[in-house]
Write a protein that holds these residues in place. Structure first.
Motif, short mmCIF file in Angstrom:
data_model
loop_
_atom_site.label_atom_id
_atom_site.label_comp_id
_atom_site.label_asym_id
_atom_site.label_seq_id
_atom_site.Cartn_x
_atom_site.Cartn_y
_atom_site.Cartn_z
N GLU A 137 0.88 -1.17 0.00
CA GLU A 137 0.00 0.00 0.00
C GLU A 137 0.91 1.22 0.00
N THR A 179 -0.63 -1.22 -4.74
CA THR A 179 -1.84 -0.40 -4.64
C THR A 179 -1.47 1.03 -4.29
N GLU A 184 -6.58 5.06 -5.15
CA GLU A 184 -7.57 3.99 -4.94
C GLU A 184 -8.97 4.57 -4.78
N SER A 209 -2.73 -1.55 -9.07
CA SER A 209 -4.03 -1.48 -8.43
C SER A 209 -4.27 -0.07 -7.91
N GLY A 210 -5.49 0.41 -8.07
CA GLY A 210 -5.87 1.70 -7.53
C GLY A 210 -6.01 2.78 -8.56
#
Length: 263
Positions: A137, A179, A184, A209-210
């Motif tokens: 993250e 991510t 996101e 991702s995001g």
């Protein structure tokens, strides 16, 4: 450093399902979670639309200290026959074993890997590097600089994302789920500089991702970011585009994705 271009090889289209309790949920910046519906119904829909893989993330696993997705994964495995990655609350080889026995093909680890990097090696040695996915993250903290976070983007770690990913790959991580917490749920497109920074530093596949807001967003992150796969959630959950539309966009742009004819 030269950026990898993924256009010449197959790019995977992955549906991401964030789970809280029995529900499929979605948030913005990994917060403000809204219930979408049944994980099984949505997973089956995406599978039938031709998703190459599914990613399940237990969003509240850190609160309970363990992953609670075994039942959901066991149910999915009866009807869904593409690889499934499961993350959230996996803190040991035993936790990974439980999830894999339930029907997952890969496990994604974030918090526990940061606290105990040797867990990466332990999982990779037990099940193979292809099974050990590092979940990251990332939040931007300066120009060209991102910090790794945990607990749905709430807890700082002080770890530089590129340095951490490089360390994790050396320990045996075979894939990176990357991510962008900043992007996101925003529908503003992927953080291409983030993806490019990581894909340039390591040789393992990167799942971006995001932030995917429209099918065309995948083109920039694949061509200029070097992503090997894209994870989609909001765009699919709210029916703003189907997997077939994303696939057609990729094919028209000359990006290799698996062709799929719906029956």
């Amino acid at each position: 450093m030269e950026v990898r271009v993924s256009c010449a090889r197959n790019v995977r289209l992955i549906a991401r399902l964030d789970i809280k309790g029995p529900n499929l949920i979605k948030g913005i910046h990994l917060e403000g979670l809204r219930v979408i519906g049944s994980p099984q119904e949505h997973a089956l829909k995406y599978y039938l639309q031709g998703a190459d893989e599914l990613i399940y993330m237990d969003c509240v696993a850190s609160l309970y200290g363990r992953n609670h997705l075994s039942d959901i994964i066991s149910l999915a495995a009866r009807d869904i026959f593409v690889p499934m990655t499961v993350g959230g609350g996996i803190r040991s080889v035993d936790d990974a074993t439980q999830i894999l026995r339930a029907g997952a093909d890969k496990v994604a680890v974030n918090t526990a890997a940061l606290a105990n990097p040797s867990l990466i090696s332990s999982i990779a040695k037990r099940f193979g590097s292809q099974c050990m996915v590092l979940s990251v993250e990332a939040k931007q903290v300066g120009p060209g600089c991102w910090e790794a976070y945990t607990d749905n983007g709430r807890e700082r770690t002080g770890k530089d994302v590129v340095e951490w990913v490089s360390e994790a790959v050396a320990l045996g991580a075979g894939e990176i789920l990357l991510t962008s917490v900043d992007r996101e749920g925003t529908r503003k497109g992927f953080d291409v500089p983030l993806i490019r920074a990581v894909s340039s530093a390591v040789s393992v596949p990167i799942i971006a991702s995001g932030g995917m807001g429209q099918p065309g967003d995948m083109l920039d992150v694949v061509v200029n970011g070097g992503a090997d796969a894209i994870a989609m959630a909001d765009i699919l959950h709210y029916n703003r585009a189907s997997l077939s539309e994303v696939r057609e966009t990729a094919l028209r742009a000359g990006i290799n994705v698996r062709e799929y004819a719906q029956s």
